[in-house]
Each structure stands twice: as structure tokens, then as C-alpha cells.
Design a protein around this motif. Structure first.
Motif, mmCIF file in Angstrom:
data_model
loop_
_atom_site.group_PDB
_atom_site.id
_atom_site.type_symbol
_atom_site.label_atom_id
_atom_site.label_comp_id
_atom_site.label_asym_id
_atom_site.label_seq_id
_atom_site.Cartn_x
_atom_site.Cartn_y
_atom_site.Cartn_z
ATOM 1 N N THR A 444 4.568 -31.086 23.887
ATOM 2 C CA THR A 444 4.701 -29.995 24.869
ATOM 3 C C THR A 444 5.955 -29.178 24.605
ATOM 4 O O THR A 444 5.944 -27.935 24.646
ATOM 5 N N GLY A 445 7.065 -29.884 24.296
ATOM 6 C CA GLY A 445 8.321 -29.199 24.003
ATOM 7 C C GLY A 445 8.219 -28.313 22.788
ATOM 8 O O GLY A 445 8.720 -27.171 22.780
ATOM 9 N N ILE A 446 7.569 -28.841 21.746
ATOM 10 C CA ILE A 446 7.415 -28.070 20.517
ATOM 11 C C ILE A 446 6.555 -26.837 20.766
ATOM 12 O O ILE A 446 6.881 -25.720 20.320
ATOM 13 N N LEU A 447 5.451 -27.006 21.538
ATOM 14 C CA LEU A 447 4.585 -25.881 21.845
ATOM 15 C C LEU A 447 5.318 -24.826 22.668
ATOM 16 O O LEU A 447 5.184 -23.610 22.428
ATOM 17 N N LEU A 448 6.133 -25.284 23.681
ATOM 18 C CA LEU A 448 6.880 -24.366 24.520
ATOM 19 C C LEU A 448 7.894 -23.572 23.695
ATOM 20 O O LEU A 448 8.053 -22.352 23.868
ATOM 21 N N CYS A 450 7.674 -22.902 20.524
ATOM 22 C CA CYS A 450 6.935 -21.951 19.689
ATOM 23 C C CYS A 450 6.533 -20.713 20.492
ATOM 24 O O CYS A 450 6.600 -19.572 19.999
ATOM 25 N N VAL A 451 6.112 -20.950 21.758
ATOM 26 C CA VAL A 451 5.710 -19.828 22.614
ATOM 27 C C VAL A 451 6.886 -18.898 22.864
ATOM 28 O O VAL A 451 6.780 -17.667 22.775
ATOM 29 N N GLY A 456 9.756 -13.942 21.881
ATOM 30 C CA GLY A 456 10.998 -13.241 21.502
ATOM 31 C C GLY A 456 10.784 -12.313 20.335
ATOM 32 O O GLY A 456 11.299 -11.171 20.318
ATOM 33 N N LEU A 457 10.022 -12.790 19.345
ATOM 34 C CA LEU A 457 9.748 -11.948 18.172
ATOM 35 C C LEU A 457 8.917 -10.735 18.539
ATOM 36 O O LEU A 457 9.151 -9.616 18.050
ATOM 37 N N VAL A 458 7.941 -10.944 19.424
ATOM 38 C CA VAL A 458 7.092 -9.827 19.862
ATOM 39 C C VAL A 458 7.913 -8.782 20.598
ATOM 40 O O VAL A 458 7.783 -7.557 20.399
ATOM 41 N N TYR A 459 8.848 -9.288 21.480
ATOM 42 C CA TYR A 459 9.683 -8.356 22.240
ATOM 43 C C TYR A 459 10.636 -7.618 21.308
ATOM 44 O O TYR A 459 10.864 -6.415 21.446
#
Length: 462
Positions: A444-448, A450-451, A456-459
Motif C-alpha cells: 500500500t505504501g509503495i502504491l501510495l 507511486c501515486v 507530482g510529475l503530472v502537475y
């Protein structure tokens, strides 16, 4: 003594049979004189056996010894004339000349159906060897050094039933003695048994025609071709079928790397101690879509895995022995084995059964038959990855055989006896539960992360 039925004088160093020694033994059925030093050069009374009017079995084998400068040959035929009811004889065989022939007196023994040799040196069986044994139905000639077998050797073709020619040296080249033997046997319509244990140590290819064509015309029920040096016994198409009357087929203790025949009516197949592992990983041993096989022995064959459909059509199989191989898992299909009662998987490299289908099939079989599974002397894995199998074991303990020999290895390499499967399963369930929680949290931590990173990259590059 008048009611004596059996007299055993074997292994007593007897040299001579005295006149009158069997008087009063009119009821005697069996007489054992084997393992003595009977000196046939001495004049034994011709009527020595005359009182034995009920005798059906005579054993005078293992009397061939060097003693006092004489080499003793086969038992004198004239002594047998009074034994009109004789059914079986065990006797030594050694020719004085190049070719051997049983004495002419054997012709009078119309009830003599069985012959077994003791000491035997007989390199060549010809059409005169048994010419005076007109009524023989069973011949056992083990360790006779037989190298040649001529056609027409056995005269009683219409009623002959059993031949044991084990521990000899038949060849399939030069004089083609093995071919001659099989060709000869094709004329024996009543043949029921053929034993060729260690009979042709230098033959490597067992020609499929021996079974398919030569023995098809007989009524053979049992065939033993074990303890030879065969590397191949294979019929590549639908024509090569075992005789329809054959029930027991033993090719064990050879060096077979290929074996393939049609066998719809066979009951027992023994392929123990060969090298069929590589072959059976992708192929079957039979082209029959349905078979009546009840027992199959594939132990000691270097098997690592089996073709998925190897046991398809085996609805009558009761016992399958796959012990002493290198199996890693049960990946072959078990669904056709609806009558299975014993599956021996002992002495393999099985750490567990990973296939849920295989576990479900075995569980289903336990409801319809008295199935037992032997997993002893495999090093099972006590790990979270193997938990489902261990849970299955706990639920199906009634299926398991030899459980006191089951061993299980934990992740830290600790090995324990599985005397208490329930305790091991509960311990692993607890450990694997916390292990699962940790895995979920980390995932869950790894997925969070990554999200957040993607957001951040999209913004940043919006």
C-alpha cells in the motif's frame, strides 16, 4: 509307512540307491533325492522305483558332481519306467556329446507334464532334445547356458502352456536364437506363461513384433522380460498391440529409455528400475485411450515430471507406484483415476503439491475409494507459500500413509517430524497472517508513493 505321502532325502550325501529301499511305500506321492552324490556309474537296480505306484513328483536334481574321477550326467532313464503316474520331474542335464536328447524311456511316461532342470549345461536346444517328452506342458530350464534355440524344439505344440528359459544367453544376431524362440512360440495355441528373466543379456532392442505378431496367436497371460539389457521396446503405431489375453507384463530392471505399446486389456505393468524419466515427461507408455490396467509400477525411473495425460483412460487403476524418482510436484492429471486406492510418491523431491486441481482431485477420490497416498521420505516445505498444501494435508490426514516418516523444513532450514500437523499449520497460519499484514502495508505504501510521484510529475509538466 504305508500311508506316507512325502519323503525328503535331499542333501544327505547319498551315493547309491539300494534294492528294496522304497518297499511298502505304495502311497508315496512326492520323493526328494536332490542335492546328493548319486553315482550313476554304479549299477542301480532297474526296479528301484517299482513300489512307488502313486508317485507323481520326483526330484533328483543337483546330483551332478565330480566324485572319484567320474562326471555324472543326467538321471538314467530306465529307472523311470515303473513311474507310470509321474507328473513332474526335476533332473540334471549335461550332454555326453554335442547334442542332448532325453532318454527314450521318457516316451512311456504319458502323465509327465512338467520338467525342471537342476544342474544344467545345454548350449543348444534342437528338435531332438525333447523328442521323447511328447506330453510336456511346462518346461523350466534356468541357468543352462542356452545360446541357440532351434525351431521345432518342443514337440507338444497343441497343449504346451509354460516356458521358463531364464538366466541364459539367447542372442538376436548371429543365429537369431531369440527370434527363433519367439517364432516357435507363435505355434503354441495354449501358451499361458513365458519367463525370460536375464535370458538375452546382449540384446538391446526388443522388437515389437515379438508381442504383436508372434504371441498374438497364443493365449499368453503372463510375460516376464525383466533383468535384461533392453534400451528400447516401442511400437510406434496403432498396429503394435499387446496380445489381448496378456494380463501381466514385466519389463523391470532393464535399461529402457523408451517403452510404448497398445495395452487395452493388460492388468499389471511393471517398468520398475529403468531410465524412462525423460521419455515419460512428454509421452505416454501406451497408445490406448482406455485400458484395464490395475497396477502400474514406474518406480526407480529418474522421473522428474510426467506428461499431463499419462494416466488418461486408467479408470480401473488401483495401485500406482512412483516411488524412488525425482518428482518435484504432482502436475499430471489425476481425474481419470476414479478407482485409485494406493498412490506411492515416497522417496521423491516433492516439497508440496502446488496444483489446486490435483489436491481437489485427490480429495474427491477419497470420497469414492479407499485411497491412500504415501509421501514419506520427501522433504516438505513448511512455508507461507506452501500453506495451502499443508492445510490440505491437515484436512486429509486420513489419506496419508506412513505419516510418522514425514519431514518438513522451515524457512530457517530447521527440519521437524510432522507428528502434529495441526500444530504446524496453526503456527504457520499465525506467522503468515502477520507476514501478510506487513506485505499489505508495504505494498500500500509503495502504491501510495507511486501515486503521489505520478501526480507530482503530472502537475509539474501540466
Amino acid at each position: 509307512m504305508s500311508n506316507l505321502f512325502e519323503l525328503d532325502l535331499s542333501w544327505n550325501r547319498l551315493v547309491y540307491l539300494e534294492e528294496g529301499m522304497f518297499d511298502g511305500l505304495a502311497s508315496l506321492r512326492k520323493l526328494f533325492l536332490n542335492g546328493n552324490y548319486l553315482n550313476y556309474s554304479l549299477k542301480i537296480p532297474n526296479d528301484i522305483f517299482k513300489p512307488l505306484v502313486s508317485l507323481t513328483y520326483l526330484n533328483v536334481a543337483y546330483n551332478l558332481l565330480f566324485r572319484e574321477g567320474y562326471l555324472f550326467y543326467t538321471f538314467p532313464g530306465d529307472l523311470l519306467l515303473p513311474l507310470v503316474r509321474l507328473y513332474k520331474i526335476e533332473v540334471d542335464v549335461r550332454p555326453r556329446f554335442q547334442f542332448f536328447q532325453f532318454a527314450e524311456e521318457y516316451r512311456t511316461l504319458t502323465n509327465l507334464k512338467r520338467l525342471k532342470t537342476g544342474f544344467c549345461v545345454l548350449h543348444h536346444l534342437t528338435n531332438i532334445t525333447f523328442t521323447n517328452l511328447l506330453y510336456l506342458e511346462y518346461i523350466e530350464m534356468q541357468t543352462c547356458w542356452i545360446q541357440k534355440f532351434d525351431r521345432g524344439t518342443i514337440p507338444n505344440r497343441n497343449y504346451f502352456r509354460y516356458l521358463d528359459i531364464s538366466h541364459n544367453e539367447l542372442s538376436d544376431y548371429d543365429h537369431d536364437s531369440l527370434y527363433s524362440l519367439m517364432k516357435e512360440l507363435s505355434f503354441f495355441k495354449e501358451l499361458r506363461g513365458l519367463k525370460m528373466t536375464n535370458s538375452f543379456p546382449f540384446v538391446y532392442i526388443f522388437k515389437p513384433g515379438y508381442l504383436t505378431f508372434f504371441l498374438k496367436s497364443t493365449k499368453i497371460e503372463k510375460l516376464y522380460v525383466n533383468n535384461n539389457s533392453l534400451v528400447e521396446a516401442i511400437g510406434n503405431n496403432q498396429l503394435f498391440m499387446m496380445p489381448p489375453t496378456l494380463r501381466v507384463c514385466d519389463f523391470s530392471n532393464n535399461r529402457l529409455s523408451k517403452f510404448y505399446f497398445g495395452m487395452p486389456y493388460l492388468s499389471m505393468l511393471n517398468l520398475r528400475n529403468n531410465t524412462l524419466g525423460a521419455y515419460l515427461s512428454s509421452k505416454r507408455y501406451t497408445n490406448s485411450s482406455k485400458t484395464e490396467l490395475r497396477e502400474i509400477d514406474l518406480s526407480h525411473n529418474l522421473i522428474q515430471d510426467l506428461s499431463f495425460d499419462i494416466f488418461h483412460g486408467h479408470a480401473h487403476a488401483v495401485k500406482i507406484n512412483l516411488s524412488h524418482n525425482k518428482l518435484l510436484d504432482v502436475s499430471f492429471d489425476l481425474s481419470h483415476l476414479v478407482s485409485l486406492e494406493r498412490l506411492d510418491l515416497s522417496y521423491n523431491n516433492i516439497s508440496g503439491i502446488t496444483s489446486k486441481i490435483a489436491m481437489d482431485s485427490l480429495h474427491k477420490l477419497s470420497k469414492t475409494s479407499n485411497l491412500t497416498i504415501d509421501l514419506s521420505n520427501n522433504l516438505l516445505k513448511c512455508s507461507c507459500q506452501n500453506l495451502k498444501f499443508l492445510q490440505w494435508m491437515y484436512v486429509n490426514l486420513n489419506l496419508l500413509f506412513n505419516t510418522d516418516q514425514y519431514m518438513c523444513q522451515f524457512v530457517g532450514n530447521g527440519v521437524v517430524h510432522m507428528t502434529n500437523v495441526e500444530k504446524i499449520v496453526k503456527q504457520l497460519e499465525k506467522e503468515c497472517s502477520s507476514y501478510t499484514t506487513v506485505i499489505i502495508c508495504i505494498t500500500t505504501g509503495i502504491l501510495l508513493a507511486c501515486v503521489i510521484l505520478v501526480a507530482g510529475l503530472v502537475y509539474r509538466y501540466r
